[in-house]
Design an enzyme around this catalytic site. Structure first.
Site, mmCIF file in Angstrom:
data_model
loop_
_atom_site.group_PDB
_atom_site.id
_atom_site.type_symbol
_atom_site.label_atom_id
_atom_site.label_comp_id
_atom_site.label_asym_id
_atom_site.label_seq_id
_atom_site.Cartn_x
_atom_site.Cartn_y
_atom_site.Cartn_z
ATOM 1 N N GLY A 156 5.360 3.225 0.680
ATOM 2 C CA GLY A 156 6.048 4.052 -0.311
ATOM 3 C C GLY A 156 5.640 3.691 -1.730
ATOM 4 N N SER A 163 0.838 -1.196 0.000
ATOM 5 C CA SER A 163 0.000 0.000 0.000
ATOM 6 C C SER A 163 0.871 1.243 0.000
ATOM 7 C CB SER A 163 -0.911 0.004 1.229
ATOM 8 O OG SER A 163 -0.135 0.334 2.368
ATOM 9 N N LYS A 164 0.215 2.384 -0.004
ATOM 10 C CA LYS A 164 0.908 3.672 0.006
ATOM 11 C C LYS A 164 1.839 3.799 1.206
ATOM 12 C CE LYS A 164 -1.597 6.708 -2.836
ATOM 13 N NZ LYS A 164 -2.684 7.535 -3.098
ATOM 14 N N ARG A 165 1.413 3.206 2.293
ATOM 15 C CA ARG A 165 2.190 3.189 3.512
ATOM 16 C C ARG A 165 3.625 2.704 3.271
ATOM 17 N NH1 ARG A 165 1.533 -0.832 6.972
ATOM 18 N NH2 ARG A 165 -0.090 -1.736 5.689
#
Ligand code: GLU
Length: 479
Positions: free
Chosen positions: A250, A246-248
């Site tokens: 990066g 996920s975006k978490r």
């Protein structure tokens, strides 16, 4: 043509393409290029509610940026609605699918009941055996039906997967899924297999999350009497903490990597290793080498782990391998975009090229270049006075500046060698180590404590600017 590989990338324009989507595109493209096959782009835009404005354009731009050229398409499913409807109706006429008139209220209630009774949720086949007259009557009353597939009630369906081998699904877990929605659009399942059949797709290579849809597809192929393509479900991509990427972690939309100054060739190399490997150890490979060696046999079953630090490392390797001129050319748009507005535009490309060799080693992404070169472009530099003397004191810094200015004013040729010959003897004369001594000059000239090699920097900056900055520093200490 019999035997030719034909593969497709079939994104839904429901968002900007992320790493996982593009990894799927890449593997299909690599397989097509390796086998001298055909790579097709098909936009699966049948979900009107989830369609995102501009997503198709971004998908195509991202593919172009990475050099993943397609041989056919883009085809748009939304332009082929009649065809899907025809096939749905054909299955109804053959008794392999049926009209379903259940309202969404009824379906909601059914689902709630199932959940309350802790039963698996799924359509209860209420309309599966409606009599012909009932169907006609309900249709003429104006209720718009959907078409559902008559899944077998018993037995099992086997999916042959090139990566996973045989995967067996109990038919009892497959409900009577929708083929044609009430808005006249096909579902993913119907459109996907009609297209794969008519586009003569030989291999369906897609993310593992689609594996659970595949028994439905196999049943549909069988219902139509068509030969299914070969399936290859690519391993999941996880974050370093082994949770879904996920975006978490990066991981962002692919066009953001472009904006952040990742090189497409580094991206390709990195993405290729998310689930495929040459020999479990080779990391850096050109796209030609990857094309030459790519095979489905070496795609792994186990999930790949995304690690942004590895991408940065790899990008740095690719940046250092560029020729100076190319590094400079490719940095130019980033410099153009990020330098302060006071710097004259357009940015002097020839000047940037002189600076380029001094910073190339230090950039992990092209977006880091502007902050490495900005002091070459601004007329003055700004910093706190204390930075000038560091571990020394202001009196010592003042002496260093004074002596250096005097020596530099006398140098005839302004090149790194002459500059060093003029300055280095002063360190001993004044009794300082080179580090702190040069540190004072570095801050005065660049405004920072870390910079490219001092004398080369001074050479590129030129006599006038260097002397002016040294004088300004000296004044600052006197003030
Ligand atoms: N439209 C699907 C997606 O967005 C395609 C899956 C497939 O390749 O069958 O990924």
């Amino acid at each position: 043509m019999q035997g030719q590989v034909r593969v497709r990338f079939a994104p839904s324009p429901t968002g900007y393409p992320h790493l996982g989507n593009i990894r799927t595109a890449l593997f299909n493209w690599l397989f097509a290029r390796h086998t001298k096959g055909v790579f097709i782009l098909r936009i699966e835009d049948t979900d009107q509610a989830r369609k995102v404005e501009g997503a198709t354009e971004i998908i195509m731009e991202s593919l172009k940026w990475l050099g993943l050229d397609w041989d056919e398409g883009p085809y748009f499913q939304s332009q082929r609605l009649d065809m899907y409807r025809r096939y749905a109706e054909e299955l109804v006429n053959e008794g392999k699918a049926y009209w379903c008139f259940c309202s969404s209220e009824r379906l909601d209630k059914m689902r709630q009941d199932q959940m309350a009774r802790k039963l698996p949720t799924g359509y209860d086949r209420h309309c599966r055996n409606l009599a012909q007259e009932q169907v006609q009557a309900t249709k003429s009353s104006g209720t718009v039906p959907v078409v559902r597939f008559k899944s077998p009630l018993e037995g099992q369906t086997t999916v042959e997967d090139l990566i996973r081998g045989e995967v067996i699904f109990a038919n009892s877990t497959l409900d009577d899924f929708v083929l044609l929605k009430s808005d006249g659009y096909p579902t993913y399942h119907l459109a996907n297999i009609v297209d794969d059949h008519y586009m003569d797709i030989s291999h369906v290579m897609r993310a593992e999350e689609w594996l659970s849809s595949t028994p439905r597809h196999v049943l549909l192929y069988r219902a139509f009497g068509w030969q299914p393509p070969q399936f290859a479900h690519l391993p999941m991509i996880l974050g370093p903490d082994k949770s879904k990427l996920s975006k978490r972690h990066g991981a962002t939309a692919i066009n953001e990597y472009q904006d952040q100054g990742y090189l497409p060739e580094a991206m390709i190399n990195f993405l290729a290793l998310l689930g495929w490997s040459l020999d479990d150890k080779t990391e850096i490979m050109t796209v030609e080498e990857i094309v030459k060696n790519f095979s489905i046999e070496r795609v792994s079953k186990t999930a790949a782990v995304f690690n942004i630090a590895k991408l940065e490392w790899m990008n740095g390797m690719y940046i250092r391998a560029l020729g100076t001129q190319e590094f400079s050319d490719r940095s130019l748009p980033f410099v153009e975009r990020a330098l302060p507005p006071a710097v004259k535009r357009p940015i002097d490309a020839g000047y940037l090229e002189q600076i380029a060799p001094l910073v190339q080693e230090r950039a992990k992404t092209l977006s880091e270049v502007p902050s490495l070169v900005d002091f070459f472009f601004t007329s003055t530099v700004e910093y706190d006075r204390e930075l000038l003397w560091g571990k020394l004191d202001s009196k010592q810094a003042s002496d260093i500046l004074g002596k250096s200015i005097a020596a530099l004013e006398k140098t005839l040729a302004w090149d790194a060698e002459q500059l060093e010959a003029a300055i280095r003897p002063l360190t001993e004369e004044l009794g300082f180590k080179a580090g702190p001594f040069f540190g004072v000059l570095r801050v005065a000239i660049t405004g920072r404590t870390a910079s490219p090699p001092l004398f080369q920097t001074m050479e590129v900056l030129g006599r006038e600017l260097c002397l002016a900055r040294l004088a300004a520093a000296s004044d600052m200490l006197k003030a």
